[in-house]
Write a protein that holds these residues in place. Sequence first.
Motif, PDB file in Angstrom:
ATOM      1  N   GLU A 226       0.808  -1.212   0.000  1.00  0.00           N
ATOM      2  CA  GLU A 226       0.000   0.000   0.000  1.00  0.00           C
ATOM      3  C   GLU A 226       0.842   1.263   0.000  1.00  0.00           C
ATOM      4  O   GLU A 226       0.324   2.344  -0.202  1.00  0.00           O
ATOM      5  CB  GLU A 226      -0.934  -0.033   1.214  1.00  0.00           C
ATOM      6  CG  GLU A 226      -1.878  -1.207   1.142  1.00  0.00           C
ATOM      7  CD  GLU A 226      -2.710  -1.375   2.379  1.00  0.00           C
ATOM      8  OE1 GLU A 226      -2.190  -2.022   3.308  1.00  0.00           O
ATOM      9  OE2 GLU A 226      -3.835  -0.882   2.422  1.00  0.00           O
ATOM     10  N   HIS A 256      -5.530  -3.621  -7.170  1.00  0.00           N
ATOM     11  CA  HIS A 256      -6.834  -3.095  -7.542  1.00  0.00           C
ATOM     12  C   HIS A 256      -7.782  -3.028  -6.348  1.00  0.00           C
ATOM     13  O   HIS A 256      -8.749  -2.281  -6.343  1.00  0.00           O
ATOM     14  CB  HIS A 256      -7.401  -3.998  -8.642  1.00  0.00           C
ATOM     15  CG  HIS A 256      -8.370  -3.295  -9.521  1.00  0.00           C
ATOM     16  ND1 HIS A 256      -9.540  -3.861  -9.932  1.00  0.00           N
ATOM     17  CD2 HIS A 256      -8.349  -2.054 -10.054  1.00  0.00           C
ATOM     18  CE1 HIS A 256     -10.192  -2.997 -10.683  1.00  0.00           C
ATOM     19  NE2 HIS A 256      -9.493  -1.900 -10.784  1.00  0.00           N
ATOM     20  N   LEU A 257      -7.474  -3.827  -5.342  1.00  0.00           N
ATOM     21  CA  LEU A 257      -8.341  -3.862  -4.154  1.00  0.00           C
ATOM     22  C   LEU A 257      -8.046  -2.727  -3.192  1.00  0.00           C
ATOM     23  O   LEU A 257      -8.804  -2.470  -2.271  1.00  0.00           O
ATOM     24  CB  LEU A 257      -8.188  -5.193  -3.418  1.00  0.00           C
ATOM     25  CG  LEU A 257      -8.752  -6.417  -4.134  1.00  0.00           C
ATOM     26  CD1 LEU A 257      -8.351  -7.672  -3.398  1.00  0.00           C
ATOM     27  CD2 LEU A 257     -10.264  -6.312  -4.225  1.00  0.00           C
ATOM     28  N   PHE A 258      -6.931  -2.050  -3.417  1.00  0.00           N
ATOM     29  CA  PHE A 258      -6.588  -0.966  -2.512  1.00  0.00           C
ATOM     30  C   PHE A 258      -7.108   0.363  -3.048  1.00  0.00           C
ATOM     31  O   PHE A 258      -7.267   0.520  -4.246  1.00  0.00           O
ATOM     32  CB  PHE A 258      -5.064  -0.888  -2.331  1.00  0.00           C
ATOM     33  CG  PHE A 258      -4.503  -2.096  -1.637  1.00  0.00           C
ATOM     34  CD1 PHE A 258      -4.925  -2.433  -0.367  1.00  0.00           C
ATOM     35  CD2 PHE A 258      -3.572  -2.896  -2.265  1.00  0.00           C
ATOM     36  CE1 PHE A 258      -4.420  -3.540   0.276  1.00  0.00           C
ATOM     37  CE2 PHE A 258      -3.063  -4.012  -1.628  1.00  0.00           C
ATOM     38  CZ  PHE A 258      -3.492  -4.330  -0.359  1.00  0.00           C
ATOM     39  N   PRO A 259      -7.350   1.289  -2.155  1.00  0.00           N
ATOM     40  CA  PRO A 259      -7.811   2.601  -2.626  1.00  0.00           C
ATOM     41  C   PRO A 259      -6.716   3.306  -3.414  1.00  0.00           C
ATOM     42  O   PRO A 259      -5.534   3.037  -3.213  1.00  0.00           O
ATOM     43  CB  PRO A 259      -8.125   3.357  -1.329  1.00  0.00           C
ATOM     44  CG  PRO A 259      -7.407   2.630  -0.253  1.00  0.00           C
ATOM     45  CD  PRO A 259      -7.252   1.217  -0.691  1.00  0.00           C
ATOM     46  N   LEU A 260      -7.105   4.179  -4.290  1.00  0.00           N
ATOM     47  CA  LEU A 260      -6.156   5.000  -5.043  1.00  0.00           C
ATOM     48  C   LEU A 260      -5.352   5.825  -4.040  1.00  0.00           C
ATOM     49  O   LEU A 260      -5.920   6.438  -3.151  1.00  0.00           O
ATOM     50  CB  LEU A 260      -6.944   5.917  -5.989  1.00  0.00           C
ATOM     51  CG  LEU A 260      -6.185   6.545  -7.158  1.00  0.00           C
ATOM     52  CD1 LEU A 260      -5.739   5.469  -8.139  1.00  0.00           C
ATOM     53  CD2 LEU A 260      -7.065   7.560  -7.879  1.00  0.00           C
TER      54      LEU A 260
ATOM     55  N   LEU B 217     -14.465  -1.850  -4.038  1.00  0.00           N
ATOM     56  CA  LEU B 217     -13.786  -2.324  -2.839  1.00  0.00           C
ATOM     57  C   LEU B 217     -12.684  -1.362  -2.407  1.00  0.00           C
ATOM     58  O   LEU B 217     -12.141  -1.466  -1.334  1.00  0.00           O
ATOM     59  CB  LEU B 217     -13.197  -3.717  -3.067  1.00  0.00           C
ATOM     60  CG  LEU B 217     -14.236  -4.826  -3.197  1.00  0.00           C
ATOM     61  CD1 LEU B 217     -13.544  -6.160  -3.398  1.00  0.00           C
ATOM     62  CD2 LEU B 217     -15.131  -4.892  -1.976  1.00  0.00           C
ATOM     63  N   GLN B 218     -12.374  -0.421  -3.285  1.00  0.00           N
ATOM     64  CA  GLN B 218     -11.343   0.545  -2.924  1.00  0.00           C
ATOM     65  C   GLN B 218     -11.734   1.375  -1.710  1.00  0.00           C
ATOM     66  O   GLN B 218     -10.923   2.122  -1.187  1.00  0.00           O
ATOM     67  CB  GLN B 218     -11.001   1.429  -4.118  1.00  0.00           C
ATOM     68  CG  GLN B 218     -10.287   0.654  -5.209  1.00  0.00           C
ATOM     69  CD  GLN B 218      -9.332   1.520  -5.993  1.00  0.00           C
ATOM     70  OE1 GLN B 218      -9.406   2.723  -5.937  1.00  0.00           O
ATOM     71  NE2 GLN B 218      -8.423   0.895  -6.705  1.00  0.00           N
ATOM     72  N   ILE B 220     -12.002   0.224   0.966  1.00  0.00           N
ATOM     73  CA  ILE B 220     -11.208  -0.369   2.049  1.00  0.00           C
ATOM     74  C   ILE B 220     -10.121   0.597   2.479  1.00  0.00           C
ATOM     75  O   ILE B 220      -9.349   1.065   1.666  1.00  0.00           O
ATOM     76  CB  ILE B 220     -10.482  -1.645   1.563  1.00  0.00           C
ATOM     77  CG1 ILE B 220     -11.475  -2.651   1.021  1.00  0.00           C
ATOM     78  CG2 ILE B 220      -9.650  -2.253   2.680  1.00  0.00           C
ATOM     79  CD1 ILE B 220     -10.813  -3.876   0.417  1.00  0.00           C
ATOM     80  N   LYS B 221     -10.076   0.882   3.746  1.00  0.00           N
ATOM     81  CA  LYS B 221      -8.991   1.746   4.210  1.00  0.00           C
ATOM     82  C   LYS B 221      -7.683   0.971   4.230  1.00  0.00           C
ATOM     83  O   LYS B 221      -7.643  -0.211   4.521  1.00  0.00           O
ATOM     84  CB  LYS B 221      -9.303   2.285   5.604  1.00  0.00           C
ATOM     85  CG  LYS B 221      -9.347   3.807   5.637  1.00  0.00           C
ATOM     86  CD  LYS B 221      -9.215   4.319   7.041  1.00  0.00           C
ATOM     87  CE  LYS B 221      -7.852   4.845   7.350  1.00  0.00           C
ATOM     88  NZ  LYS B 221      -6.856   3.966   7.857  1.00  0.00           N
TER      89      LYS B 221
END
Lengths: 362, 362
Positions: A226, A256-260, B217-218, B220-221
């Motif tokens: 991250e 892709h599952l993590f926030p921008l 899903l982004q 997600i923190k």
Amino acid sequence: MAHHIENEDCYSGLSVNSGIEQPPTVNPYLQKRKKKQTYTAAEYTEGILKGNRTILSQAVTLLESLKPEHQVIAQEVIEKCLPYTGKSIRLGITGVPGAGKSTFIEAMGMYLVNDDHRLAVLAIDPSSERSKGSILGDKTRMEQLSSHPNAFIRPSPSAGSLGGVARKTRETIMLCEAAGFDTIFVETVGVGQSETAVHSMVDFFLFLQVAGTGDELQGIKRGIMEMADGITINKADGTNVDRVNLTKAQLTSALHLFPLPESGWSPKVLTCSALNGINIDGVWEMITEYIAFVKESGYFDHKRLRQSKYWMYESINDQLKSHFYNNEKIDALLTEYEQKVVDNKISSFIAAKELLDSYFGK
Amino acid sequence: MAHHIENEDCYSGLSVNSGIEQPPTVNPYLQKRKKKQTYTAAEYTEGILKGNRTILSQAVTLLESLKPEHQVIAQEVIEKCLPYTGKSIRLGITGVPGAGKSTFIEAMGMYLVNDDHRLAVLAIDPSSERSKGSILGDKTRMEQLSSHPNAFIRPSPSAGSLGGVARKTRETIMLCEAAGFDTIFVETVGVGQSETAVHSMVDFFLFLQVAGTGDELQGIKRGIMEMADGITINKADGTNVDRVNLTKAQLTSALHLFPLPESGWSPKVLTCSALNGINIDGVWEMITEYIAFVKESGYFDHKRLRQSKYWMYESINDQLKSHFYNNEKIDALLTEYEQKVVDNKISSFIAAKELLDSYFGK
């Protein structure tokens, strides 16, 4: 063995040939260095600004010294260099053991210095055992780069807390920038919280990976994915190419599952072969694209300012703590209070309160 | 509008009807409460140990009070309750907005209280605007549970730093345990660092998710996935089931990329429908399995001890900082120094040094 007898006349029981002269136990080169002149802050600064690598190196040694009188000069040098800092691209590099970090840094470094960049390679490695993974303790693993006139390679200070080592590395960045290095690599072996420290001093954070199944990829330290602005899977060569591509797909989908990230930049996953020099230019292109992107958006400056403030507060908070925990009274009480808390005899908060009362002399 | 004139006789320029009596600006119920008797620490403790929810509630209010005289009593109550704490299962619950946390807590809570558990639901929500997502500010969203005699629902204290709020929540846990609650939920809306705070006070951390594509899903923190001991995808009902199952597969595969947590327990991904009461028992079973697993391995106690120590050090470090930053001299200098650092006029470290010298009166 040459025995020296103070009074040879009164000793005749044993004849001893003087033999060959023994090498001194102290390296005469080091002794010579010790006797070398020390410079004033102004002289150090002048040498650094001229790009003199020897003086730069001596200034860093001064910076790493624990002696207060060295620190005073070192801090003065930094203040004098300050107006000439900030103009480099700072790149953080981390990776799992076996990802080929040294080969990668050698390849990427040679690519840059051959393109007329001036490159400094630093490290954050708070462990005292160098062999555990720091690539910079062993410069021979970067043979070409370490002998190139445009490169400056400096291992991590060998001792001290992570906070202390990180601080020195950050100060070294500033001296290197003043000496005209336009690209700085900060390497970490990923011990403990060192990625966070590196992340807080670089513009781009590169995470070096190798091909592997999910289980193997578990070598990823928590949170690194991250923090990365880009991931590069190394060793994309020979029969390994298919596995590398599979890992690339897995990591791309996981990212892709993590926030921008706050930068607004979507981290990319690239592949390369540092050994065969494949796609080293592609990785560098990704980095320059990122830099252009965040300079355009203003995020580059925003992050740099925030990092400067961060280091001020980090330094304050570190020193507040060390002042407290190094206090003799506290040191004597701490174990006792910790035990009381562990035994559920007093609450954590009462323990804290009583220790603080004692510290502040209430 | 009723105007009150001090000396009505001397004022005749304007005739004002006294009109209807205005409601008092202060809620009379609150006024009454103010006049209510206050208890001694011993009386509070006695009430709490008897499981009296009204007295428990008043003790928590005392704990949340900023008045030093209230704090003194509150801390005494905690110390007296200490021997009776620690026997509950502490469950942290977080989730993206829209994951149906309130419905989930209502469903899981009713499942537990109907099974003779005594449940306390607390929250960490350092934001002052409740509407931003805290489910507990609005008890009506948990209608059944909030009126159940075996449940105690307490919203987060509305003001204060995260550190302060978290500390009060942790102390509230202790009072609830002393009052005989065997299960504690600590809910967080995931603002800032609040998950870390929750994580540091619970035995099991549940992450509530909804079905969605990678992009969705982004929400997600960062870091939550890696903190979770279990993930539950809610709203597995009706036409949503396929999407939920797809998300389950995605999350399971993403989890696979992370290292095994220190507990040695592989986090599971389950699905449920809180609305229709589907698989609520399954989720609880996962939690009890985990608890049995870590109690067997010794990790349960290890984590609890570490948490106690953590809170002692956290509390010390927090207060060292607040003592420094609330110092008048420092407060006056800080903005100036921060600006100097931002303007690159002095280095972060010199700024820190000069501020510390001023604080310690050098």
